[in-house]
Design a protein around this motif. Sequence first.
Motif: not given
Length: 377
Positions: A156-158, A170-174, A193-194, A371-375
Amino acid sequence: MGTPVIFSNFKGALPFWVSLLLIPIVLIGATNGGWTLLLPVITILGGLSFLDILSGDNLQNTDPETPDNRLFWHRLITLIWFPLQFLLVFGTIRYAASADHLSGGEKLLLFFAVGQLSGVVGIVYAHELLHQQSPFERWLADLLMAMVLYSHYRSEHLLVHHRYVGTPRDPVTARYNENFHAAFPRVLRQSLLSAFRAEQRMLGRKGLVWWDASNPFWRYLGLQAGFVLLSVLVAGWLGLGLFVFQALVAIWHLEIINYIEHYGLTRKHLGGGKYEPVMPRHSWNSANRVSNWLFINLQRHSDHHAKPARRYPLLQNYTAADAPLQPFSYPLMFAAALVPPIWFRMMNPRVRKWRAMYYPEITDWSAYKAGTNPTPR
């Protein structure tokens, strides 16, 4: 005669070994119980913050072209941490299983402290190691992440975070106005999932299916299963419970750090699904001296995103003119993130000022709402 290369920078590296002092603090709690179990929390949240105020900021930069052979002592602490953490986690599980002087609640407090070390030290060191080219260092990173049951973090990170940071992908960007307690379960779900989909796409480009043996998720699964089995062999179901609890605590600490690193900072959408390049402005930074010793310069986060493979002692400091600065170091920001009204009062005006400074032409930020889809597509 000059100083041998292997001993050069020894003095400069020594402060970064402060993490070793946390191990006996945890063991004091294990042997004495009671209020001493709170010593790790007091040390990290209170002690570090106090020392940061006393010591001031470190604005100096090491030459980024310094060769690895002059960073031996800086690198060594990250290389030896895995066996130390292994002994701490499983040794403490064994000890706690027969520690009659510790109540059930005290054992949970003890493993909160163990998970704190696994998170703020172990995962931070794993983050440093997984960015390097050395297979040995990447294996150490995999072992550290498997010990907290979060192995997919590497993928996920790389493959996701560094590519899509500051975007809804990006899921982890708040997101702006997203509190940590809402962000945490979202990140747990979406980052797994990502990460899997990112590896699946890489395999697909090679003409391989996701279940191919080269998928690193098989390695992740095997390492995690090995640590879970070991916890059961060491102390039965109690051992498993304590092991899983410390892993959850470590993950919780990691995601709070992720939350405060990029909260509300977004890259400009250029149209057609494309975003502007990652720049120093897209990460929050802190120059606090002592907390940067513990977090091995992770608070110089803008430079890490600019040069992901750059070793931690070489990360460069940015001024407020180039990158946004947090009002306090990680420990205090960590505490503030747990209380959303305090966090929003502290950070939302800074995000709005940041937006006005860098993107005065953007009046509608709704595309970056939580809530925007991060995929990634």
